[in-house]
Scaffold this motif. Structure first.
Motif, mmCIF file in Angstrom:
data_model
loop_
_atom_site.group_PDB
_atom_site.id
_atom_site.type_symbol
_atom_site.label_atom_id
_atom_site.label_comp_id
_atom_site.label_asym_id
_atom_site.label_seq_id
_atom_site.Cartn_x
_atom_site.Cartn_y
_atom_site.Cartn_z
ATOM 1 N N ASP A 38 2.160 -1.822 2.319
ATOM 2 C CA ASP A 38 2.955 -1.498 1.204
ATOM 3 C C ASP A 38 2.407 -3.352 0.490
ATOM 4 O O ASP A 38 3.917 -3.828 0.869
ATOM 5 C CB ASP A 38 4.256 -1.425 1.646
ATOM 6 C CG ASP A 38 5.217 -0.606 2.331
ATOM 7 O OD1 ASP A 38 4.123 0.608 1.113
ATOM 8 O OD2 ASP A 38 5.270 0.314 3.351
ATOM 9 N N GLU A 48 6.060 -5.323 1.687
ATOM 10 C CA GLU A 48 7.618 -5.007 2.040
ATOM 11 C C GLU A 48 7.654 -3.633 3.313
ATOM 12 O O GLU A 48 6.283 -2.748 3.197
ATOM 13 C CB GLU A 48 7.384 -3.569 1.274
ATOM 14 C CG GLU A 48 7.604 -3.996 -0.057
ATOM 15 C CD GLU A 48 8.734 -3.586 -1.594
ATOM 16 O OE1 GLU A 48 9.261 -2.964 -0.911
ATOM 17 O OE2 GLU A 48 7.328 -3.471 -2.093
ATOM 18 N N THR A 59 12.032 -7.641 3.181
ATOM 19 C CA THR A 59 10.781 -7.703 1.902
ATOM 20 C C THR A 59 10.507 -9.368 1.660
ATOM 21 O O THR A 59 11.147 -10.137 1.923
ATOM 22 C CB THR A 59 10.631 -7.201 0.529
ATOM 23 O OG1 THR A 59 11.096 -5.330 0.530
ATOM 24 C CG2 THR A 59 10.213 -7.291 -1.059
ATOM 25 N N ASN A 87 16.928 -6.283 3.991
ATOM 26 C CA ASN A 87 17.242 -5.103 4.013
ATOM 27 C C ASN A 87 19.319 -3.856 4.212
ATOM 28 O O ASN A 87 19.818 -3.481 3.580
ATOM 29 C CB ASN A 87 16.438 -3.261 4.241
ATOM 30 C CG ASN A 87 15.099 -3.195 3.366
ATOM 31 O OD1 ASN A 87 15.251 -4.439 2.282
ATOM 32 N ND2 ASN A 87 13.963 -3.012 3.620
ATOM 33 N N GLY A 107 6.367 -4.105 -8.386
ATOM 34 C CA GLY A 107 7.083 -3.359 -7.589
ATOM 35 C C GLY A 107 8.560 -3.208 -8.089
ATOM 36 O O GLY A 107 8.991 -3.861 -8.949
ATOM 37 N N SER A 108 8.652 -2.169 -7.710
ATOM 38 C CA SER A 108 10.302 -1.654 -7.445
ATOM 39 C C SER A 108 11.184 -1.067 -6.720
ATOM 40 O O SER A 108 9.750 0.098 -6.381
ATOM 41 C CB SER A 108 10.658 -0.908 -9.204
ATOM 42 O OG SER A 108 10.010 0.208 -9.098
ATOM 43 N N HIS A 109 12.446 -1.084 -6.716
ATOM 44 C CA HIS A 109 13.068 -0.236 -5.340
ATOM 45 C C HIS A 109 14.334 -0.307 -5.568
ATOM 46 O O HIS A 109 15.061 -1.156 -6.706
ATOM 47 C CB HIS A 109 12.574 -0.793 -4.126
ATOM 48 C CG HIS A 109 13.363 -1.665 -3.812
ATOM 49 N ND1 HIS A 109 13.519 -3.206 -4.111
ATOM 50 C CD2 HIS A 109 14.622 -1.837 -3.863
ATOM 51 C CE1 HIS A 109 13.760 -4.471 -3.662
ATOM 52 N NE2 HIS A 109 14.965 -3.874 -3.638
ATOM 53 N N LYS A 130 17.038 1.900 1.493
ATOM 54 C CA LYS A 130 16.791 1.538 0.140
ATOM 55 C C LYS A 130 15.101 2.575 0.574
ATOM 56 O O LYS A 130 14.127 3.312 0.894
ATOM 57 C CB LYS A 130 15.882 -0.358 0.933
ATOM 58 C CG LYS A 130 15.157 -0.319 -0.088
ATOM 59 C CD LYS A 130 14.099 -1.465 0.173
ATOM 60 C CE LYS A 130 13.473 -2.952 -0.507
ATOM 61 N NZ LYS A 130 12.864 -4.260 0.298
ATOM 62 N N LYS A 171 11.598 2.231 -1.780
ATOM 63 C CA LYS A 171 10.579 2.179 -3.183
ATOM 64 C C LYS A 171 9.850 2.855 -3.894
ATOM 65 O O LYS A 171 9.399 4.274 -3.349
ATOM 66 C CB LYS A 171 9.400 1.222 -1.908
ATOM 67 C CG LYS A 171 10.875 0.598 -1.097
ATOM 68 C CD LYS A 171 9.123 -0.127 0.279
ATOM 69 C CE LYS A 171 8.856 0.872 0.884
ATOM 70 N NZ LYS A 171 7.589 0.361 1.869
#
Length: 309
Positions: A21, A37, A42, A57, A241-243, A254, A256
């Motif tokens: 990650d 991550e 993160t 988180n 990146g995105s989540h 969360k 990812k």
């Protein structure tokens, strides 16, 4: 001019996705941005940790350290708060940011915060096109920018120049309804309901490495003691990146993934300001999602520069 050309080359070849990650962006074999991550947080390190970002988180607070400045972004129930303090115990040799006098000194590097929205939406690819599941709580859908490298090319000394550099951008899209999103079996983005009895918030976060190309015009005021400036141009973005994140009572989750986010984005940008304070606006010329992989959404942002370095 060599630096200016080098910036475009970097955007094409710099991104390297490492194992697990961790995402790193390298320039001449040196890490410029590292995104790590983990299950509980993160962390982003920029330019050998001169800038550090930590997003826990299990907390509503994102902590940003820029040189000797500490910035906390705290998400409340319906509002978001920004606290800024100055570190007392710091190594001045490593943490002091210097602005060198140049024939032309543009405005890019700094800390910015803005409000995200969608100017145009199209859900025609879905069975119920009236269900605009990406409706936003706009006041809580924030963009956070850390523009950490700036380059200037003088066209007219102390009047006109080209501004470029690098930045790290976080776009938070906080949903107005108790829903989240995921990729369906057909690979298309779909909405998923969230139990609204304990629902508090749900959002999509997308991060980018940004590269601007702006033309800036400066006008001296107050007997040349300050400068009023206007700039405009383009900003390119490389998706890092995105989540998605859901909060219900004391529990948080969360997820990812790529979520079909376009790997590259490009936007027009305009800004106006006096000295170190400025107001900016961007309008994307590319959709948030890949073609035919999600609703057609055109992002825009309006924001201000809070810290200039």
């Amino acid at each position: 001019m060599k630096k200016f050309i080098l910036l475009f080359t970097i955007v094409l070849v710099a991104a390297q996705i490492q194992a697990q990650d961790t995402t790193s962006v390298k320039v001449l074999k040196k890490n410029i941005v590292t995104v790590n991550e983990e299950p509980n947080k993160t962390e982003v390190s920029i330019m050998n940790d001169k800038i550090n970002i930590q997003d826990n988180n299990f907390s509503d607070t994102t902590t940003i350290r820029v040189g000797r400045r500490n910035i906390e972004i705290i998400e409340g129930g319906s509002k978001t708060y920004v606290n800024m303090t100055k570190a007392i115990d710091s190594d001045d040799n490593e943490c002091t940011w210097r602005r060198y006098k140049k024939k032309f000194n543009g405005h890019w590097s700094g800390f910015e915060i803005g409000v995200n929205g969608f100017y145009d939406t199209n859900y025609s690819m879905y069975d119920d096109p009236t269900n605009e599941f990406m409706d936003l709580n706009q006041s809580a859908s924030l963009e956070v920018n850390l523009n950490f490298v700036e380059y200037n090319i003088t066209l007219v000394p102390q009047r006109l120049g080209i501004v470029s550099g690098f930045g790290l951008q976080y776009n938070n899209y906080k949903f107005d309804n108790p829903v989240t999103i995921d990729k369906g079996d057909d690979g298309i983005i779909e909405w998923l309901p969230v139990d609204d009895s304990n629902f508090k918030k749900s959002k999509l976060t997308v991060s980018y490495l940004t590269l601007p190309i702006m033309l800036e015009w400066q006008i001296p005021v107050n007997d040349h003691s300050n400068y009023f400036f206007i700039s405009g141009g383009m900003v390119g973005g490389l998706n890092l990146g995105s989540h998605t994140k859901i909060k219900a009572n004391s529990s948080k989750s969360k997820d990812k993934g790529s979520f079909n986010i376009n790997p590259f984005k490009y936007s027009v940008i305009g800004r106006i300001g006096l000295r170190d304070f400025s107001v900016y606006a961007t309008y994307s010329l590319s959709d948030l999602f890949k073609d035919n992989k999600g609703p057609e959404l055109t992002p825009f942002t309006i924001g201000i520069c809070l810290v200039n370095f």
